[in-house]
Each structure stands twice: as C-alpha cells, then as structure tokens.
Design a protein around this motif. Structure first.
Motif, PDB file in Angstrom:
ATOM      1  N   LEU A 190      20.626 -15.356 -34.313  1.00 19.34           N
ATOM      2  CA  LEU A 190      21.076 -15.842 -35.621  1.00 19.34           C
ATOM      3  C   LEU A 190      22.162 -16.910 -35.456  1.00 19.34           C
ATOM      4  N   ASN A 191      23.043 -16.694 -34.482  1.00 18.59           N
ATOM      5  CA  ASN A 191      24.072 -17.699 -34.225  1.00 18.59           C
ATOM      6  C   ASN A 191      23.480 -19.015 -33.734  1.00 18.59           C
ATOM      7  N   ASP A 192      22.389 -18.932 -32.979  1.00 20.95           N
ATOM      8  CA  ASP A 192      21.738 -20.136 -32.436  1.00 20.95           C
ATOM      9  C   ASP A 192      20.899 -20.875 -33.471  1.00 20.95           C
ATOM     10  N   SER A 193      20.684 -20.266 -34.626  1.00 16.69           N
ATOM     11  CA  SER A 193      19.759 -20.833 -35.613  1.00 16.69           C
ATOM     12  C   SER A 193      20.456 -21.788 -36.568  1.00 16.69           C
ATOM     13  N   ASP A 194      19.668 -22.757 -37.065  1.00 19.17           N
ATOM     14  CA  ASP A 194      20.163 -23.626 -38.132  1.00 19.17           C
ATOM     15  C   ASP A 194      19.913 -22.983 -39.489  1.00 19.17           C
ATOM     16  N   VAL A 195      18.774 -22.323 -39.598  1.00 19.03           N
ATOM     17  CA  VAL A 195      18.415 -21.739 -40.888  1.00 19.03           C
ATOM     18  C   VAL A 195      17.907 -20.304 -40.689  1.00 19.03           C
ATOM     19  N   ILE A 196      18.318 -19.431 -41.614  1.00 19.53           N
ATOM     20  CA  ILE A 196      17.930 -18.018 -41.581  1.00 19.53           C
ATOM     21  C   ILE A 196      17.098 -17.737 -42.827  1.00 19.53           C
ATOM     22  N   ILE A 197      15.878 -17.247 -42.608  1.00 21.16           N
ATOM     23  CA  ILE A 197      14.924 -17.045 -43.707  1.00 21.16           C
ATOM     24  C   ILE A 197      14.585 -15.560 -43.812  1.00 21.16           C
ATOM     25  N   GLY A 198      14.470 -15.061 -45.039  1.00 25.35           N
ATOM     26  CA  GLY A 198      14.083 -13.658 -45.192  1.00 25.35           C
ATOM     27  C   GLY A 198      13.921 -13.277 -46.640  1.00 25.35           C
ATOM     28  N   TYR A 199      13.563 -12.026 -46.813  1.00 20.53           N
ATOM     29  CA  TYR A 199      13.508 -11.419 -48.144  1.00 20.53           C
ATOM     30  C   TYR A 199      14.948 -11.311 -48.635  1.00 20.53           C
ATOM     31  N   THR A 200      15.141 -11.571 -49.914  1.00 22.59           N
ATOM     32  CA  THR A 200      16.481 -11.679 -50.504  1.00 22.59           C
ATOM     33  C   THR A 200      17.424 -10.542 -50.086  1.00 22.59           C
ATOM     34  N   VAL A 201      16.933  -9.309 -50.160  1.00 23.88           N
ATOM     35  CA  VAL A 201      17.773  -8.140 -49.873  1.00 23.88           C
ATOM     36  C   VAL A 201      18.304  -8.174 -48.429  1.00 23.88           C
ATOM     37  N   TYR A 202      17.464  -8.614 -47.485  1.00 22.80           N
ATOM     38  CA  TYR A 202      17.868  -8.627 -46.076  1.00 22.80           C
ATOM     39  C   TYR A 202      18.832  -9.770 -45.799  1.00 22.80           C
TER      40      TYR A 202
ATOM     41  N   ALA B 238      10.849 -25.331 -39.082  1.00 25.04           N
ATOM     42  CA  ALA B 238      10.859 -25.539 -37.629  1.00 25.04           C
ATOM     43  C   ALA B 238      10.282 -26.904 -37.277  1.00 25.04           C
ATOM     44  N   GLU B 239       9.279 -27.326 -38.039  1.00 21.68           N
ATOM     45  CA  GLU B 239       8.653 -28.642 -37.772  1.00 21.68           C
ATOM     46  C   GLU B 239       9.622 -29.796 -38.040  1.00 21.68           C
ATOM     47  N   LYS B 240      10.641 -29.531 -38.841  1.00 26.70           N
ATOM     48  CA  LYS B 240      11.686 -30.540 -39.083  1.00 26.70           C
ATOM     49  C   LYS B 240      12.666 -30.605 -37.914  1.00 26.70           C
ATOM     50  N   GLY B 241      12.447 -29.743 -36.903  1.00 20.78           N
ATOM     51  CA  GLY B 241      13.323 -29.754 -35.736  1.00 20.78           C
ATOM     52  C   GLY B 241      14.453 -28.742 -35.798  1.00 20.78           C
ATOM     53  N   LYS B 242      14.453 -27.933 -36.844  1.00 22.71           N
ATOM     54  CA  LYS B 242      15.512 -26.913 -36.952  1.00 22.71           C
ATOM     55  C   LYS B 242      15.133 -25.670 -36.146  1.00 22.71           C
ATOM     56  N   THR B 243      16.133 -24.990 -35.609  1.00 23.94           N
ATOM     57  CA  THR B 243      15.895 -23.665 -35.032  1.00 23.94           C
ATOM     58  C   THR B 243      15.971 -22.650 -36.167  1.00 23.94           C
ATOM     59  N   VAL B 244      14.935 -21.819 -36.265  1.00 26.94           N
ATOM     60  CA  VAL B 244      14.778 -20.936 -37.419  1.00 26.94           C
ATOM     61  C   VAL B 244      14.819 -19.474 -36.970  1.00 26.94           C
ATOM     62  N   SER B 245      15.497 -18.637 -37.746  1.00 30.86           N
ATOM     63  CA  SER B 245      15.348 -17.188 -37.593  1.00 30.86           C
ATOM     64  C   SER B 245      14.700 -16.622 -38.835  1.00 30.86           C
ATOM     65  N   MET B 246      13.605 -15.892 -38.633  1.00 29.03           N
ATOM     66  CA  MET B 246      12.979 -15.125 -39.719  1.00 29.03           C
ATOM     67  C   MET B 246      13.470 -13.702 -39.547  1.00 29.03           C
ATOM     68  N   ILE B 247      14.212 -13.174 -40.513  1.00 29.34           N
ATOM     69  CA  ILE B 247      14.768 -11.826 -40.336  1.00 29.34           C
ATOM     70  C   ILE B 247      13.952 -10.760 -41.070  1.00 29.34           C
ATOM     71  N   CYS B 248      13.927  -9.572 -40.466  1.00 27.17           N
ATOM     72  CA  CYS B 248      13.259  -8.405 -41.040  1.00 27.17           C
ATOM     73  C   CYS B 248      14.247  -7.254 -40.947  1.00 27.17           C
ATOM     74  N   SER B 249      14.210  -6.346 -41.888  1.00 27.58           N
ATOM     75  CA  SER B 249      15.033  -5.145 -41.726  1.00 27.58           C
ATOM     76  C   SER B 249      14.382  -4.267 -40.669  1.00 27.58           C
ATOM     77  N   GLY B 250      15.168  -3.445 -40.016  1.00 25.36           N
ATOM     78  CA  GLY B 250      14.635  -2.568 -38.970  1.00 25.36           C
ATOM     79  C   GLY B 250      14.165  -3.372 -37.786  1.00 25.36           C
ATOM     80  N   ASP B 251      12.929  -3.144 -37.382  1.00 29.05           N
ATOM     81  CA  ASP B 251      12.335  -3.858 -36.256  1.00 29.05           C
ATOM     82  C   ASP B 251      11.329  -4.878 -36.783  1.00 29.05           C
ATOM     83  N   ALA B 252      11.289  -6.052 -36.150  1.00 28.98           N
ATOM     84  CA  ALA B 252      10.412  -7.135 -36.614  1.00 28.98           C
ATOM     85  C   ALA B 252       8.939  -6.783 -36.466  1.00 28.98           C
TER      86      ALA B 252
END
Lengths: 243, 243
Positions: free
Chosen positions: A25-37, A69-83
């Motif tokens: 998450l620290n290495d990412s430019d953008v963090i994407i997920g379901y609102t609650v997470y 990601a195609e724009k060149g950003k490092t992306v994290s897709m987050i999930c609760s629990g295990d991905a």
C-alpha cells in the motif's frame, strides 16, 4: 510491465495487516476497493489516491484497477481478509486476460475464518470447510450439497455471508441441513465485527444457533463431533486419538 | 493473571507476520516453539529467551509454556502459519485446564492455504476444505471419508501434510479417491517452501498430481470443476454463474 497488488488487509484492524501488505500500500499511487474496506485503511495511508466502487460492481472495480495501471500508476486493489478467499484475486486474473502488460501480485492476509477463530478460542484446529451461504453466484442446491457432505464427513464448518436482508432464514435452513448429520448439541460459535469496533462473540449449541439472528458481518463456526467448550472457549482437538 | 500469547507467525518470511504478532513477540520474555519455527524468527527478536521442543513433543511444549508463565514471564508460543489451523491453540486450551491463573491470547496469522494460494494465483476463492493427510492422530478411514465427501460436493481442496517418510504414497491414494468424483483433468497446483528460501510452485492436472512426489513442506491444491489455468496461474471463479 504495469504492476497491480491484490492485497488482503486482514479482518479490519491495522495491526492485523502483514508487513508485506503495508509495504504494497505504501508503494502504491492509488488504492482501490469497496467503500467499506477503503474506509478501514484510509487514515494510515493518507497521502494516497483512493477510488471505490460499490458492492456488486466488482467487475467494474477490476477494470478500473487495470485502467489506472495502464496510466503507469502502481495500483493496490484491497480486499478484507485474504485476497484469495471470496476476494478479488480470481476476478482480477479473469479480467486481466484483456491486459497482458499488467502483472498481478497477490498478497495474502488473515481471513475471517482464522481471525474469528482466534476470538472464539480454537474452533478450527483440524480439517475444516469454508462455505458461503450467498446464492448470488452459486445455485442454492450446490450450497445445500456442500453443507450435507461437509457435515456427513464431520468437518468443522465455517460459514461466510450467513445472512443478508434477502436471505434472513438461510442460517436456519443451513442448521437444519447440518443437523441431518451433526448432533444438535454440537458446539458452535459466532463472531461479529472481527478486529473492528463492536467485536463480539458467543459460544452455543447447533440447536441454539438455528434460532439465532446474525447479520452479514458475522462469521459462524460449527464444530466437529470432538469440539468442546473449555472455560467459555470453543476448542477442537487435534485429532481423534486423545491429546 | 499470567499471560501467554499463542502466535501464528505466517508461512515463514518476517514480512508476512502481522503487526499484532510482532508486538506480542516483542512484549514477551520467552519465545517457545518447534525448533524449525524458532529458527525462522530468532534473528528478529535477538534479545529474547528461546526454548524449543522437538516434533511430537507438543504436550511437553505446552506444559513448558505454562510453567514459564507461572514464573511470571510473558510467554509467546509460536506456530507456523496460523495458530488455530493445525496449530497449538487447541492443545494450549486443553493443557491450560490445569493452569487456571494463566490467560491465553490467540493471535492469527497467514496459513499455508492462503499463503500458498497467493503464489499459485487464486485457487481457493470460493468454498474450500482443508484436509491433513497425516494419520498420526486421525484414523485413515476418517481422512478417506473427508476426501470423498469434499470431492463429491465439488469443493476446492487444500491438502496439508501430504507426505512424509512413512507416508510416501498417501498423496497418490488421496488422488485416486478424489478422482472418484473429480475429473482427472481438474486443475491442481503445488507450492513448496511458501515464503521461504526455495519457494517453488507448479500447476498441473489431478492425473499428473497423482504421480508427483511431494515432501512435507509442500501444500497441495485441487481445484473444483470450474477452476482453470490462466496465464500459468491456477484460478477458481467466484461462482457458477459466469464472471
């Protein structure tokens, strides 16, 4: 090569994330997920860009991640629990077929089964099954079959998504099915809001569980024939041959 | 009240421990575990006292933990993976009946099923079972029954302890049982030395898995009827109703 991390953030509390997840998450430019997470992690990664999509918009969420990601950003897709446990990892590989220049890295986390087990004591320990009671993408007949087979083979069973507004009687139906093979006195437990505000747990029998109302933030544990209650905790032994 | 943490240290790498696990070890005076696991963490907690007992001496290890706690020390009992998945949490509650002045706190971790899944791609995703092939404490008939029932209900299956010196043909026997209900072409995967030096993985069919030699450091994944291979990865979809 573009880079997307698919990150399991654990049950909720920051201190139940792994070091690897925090680093992603620290290495990412953008963090994407379901609102609650996203709301669970926002305060710890305040300098990041956040993007959300609502529930049932999982495919859109995956496409969004690949587009960013195609724009060149490092992306994290987050999930609760295990991905990888009812999480986004699978769908990301499926949607990813259209994005061959993006590499996925899956980062595991503590799932509700093990996070919740730790609250109840030691309900899993031995062979167990995870079954989701949500019939949104799975025919109910399939879920029934799994509940019956898992009970017949004396697995400890952990239920995810035990209830929702539309499925208020599913846990009751599941308990009736399991009682075809498991004793009504089987030791069971429920945990709500694991590692979040309002965490609560209760140990009871399968018969009592049948008549218990739970919400969608509850994880349910049904013991095997050896599971017992020790000092208020739900404990399954390591095997069938004594300690 | 004396205090013992029962800590899942994850599959092996320090960065796959949770913050809560690291804090528990830092708060402890003595760290107790099976020799191999103690060696995994020793360098990160160099100022601690370490105590080990060999494999099969699990009851002695628990007694040792309670005895040390009774001296007023804060103790961590460490387990690889998760403390509650074939871990020490259950036995600690059982042995703990003789030590009413000691409180147990279970700290969950990333178990081999989810740690290994992340290496293979997304093999679990949907309903799955964990089954240990070790018949040390479980009659083989019980293990057979579970393999058959789990296959009949189309669960993804993750096998722990798939082999040992004495049980070199157990994986083969297990594959033959699973093939009574699962297609020989079912997508499977194996992961060795998860998050440790020498980590390796391979995706194959169930028929190929049957004739593969694995060691006790391998975790084995058998897909459900929907599991597929995408770009070399093992991927199970979220359900049975398309993406």
């Amino acid at each position: 090569m573009n880079k997307i991390y698919v990150v399991g953030i654990g049950p909720g509390a920051y201190d139940q994330m792994t070091g690897k997840a925090i680093k992603a998450l620290n290495d990412s430019d953008v963090i994407i997920g379901y609102t609650v997470y996203v709301d669970l992690v926002k305060e710890y990664f305040a300098d990041k860009e956040f993007m959300t999509t609502p529930m049932k918009k999982e495919v859109d969420r995956c496409v969004l991640a690949f587009e960013e990601a195609e724009k060149g950003k490092t992306v994290s897709m987050i999930c609760s629990g295990d991905a990888g446990v009812y999480g986004m990892a699978g769908l990301m590989y499926e949607v990813g077929k259209d994005y061959p220049n993006t590499e996925l890295t899956i980062i595991p986390g503590v799932t509700a089964a093990t996070g919740g087990a730790a609250v109840l004591g030691a309900p899993l320990i031995h062979d167990f099954c995870l079954i989701s009671l949500s019939d949104l993408l799975t025919p109910w007949e399939k879920i029934e079959k799994r509940l019956l087979c898992a009970s017949e083979a004396d697995f400890v069973i952990c239920l995810y998504n035990p209830s929702s507004k539309k499925r208020h009687d599913y846990l009751q139906k599941a308990c009736d099915l399991m009682m075809q093979h498991k004793s009504p006195d089987t030791v069971c437990g429920i945990v709500g809001h694991i590692a979040r505000e309002g965490e609560c747990e209760k140990v009871m029998t399968l018969k009592e569980l049948r008549d218990t109302e739970v919400d969608m933030f509850t994880t349910v544990f049904i013991g095997n024939s050896q599971t017992k209650k020790i000092g208020g905790k739900m404990v399954t032994p390591r095997g069938y041959k004594g300690v």
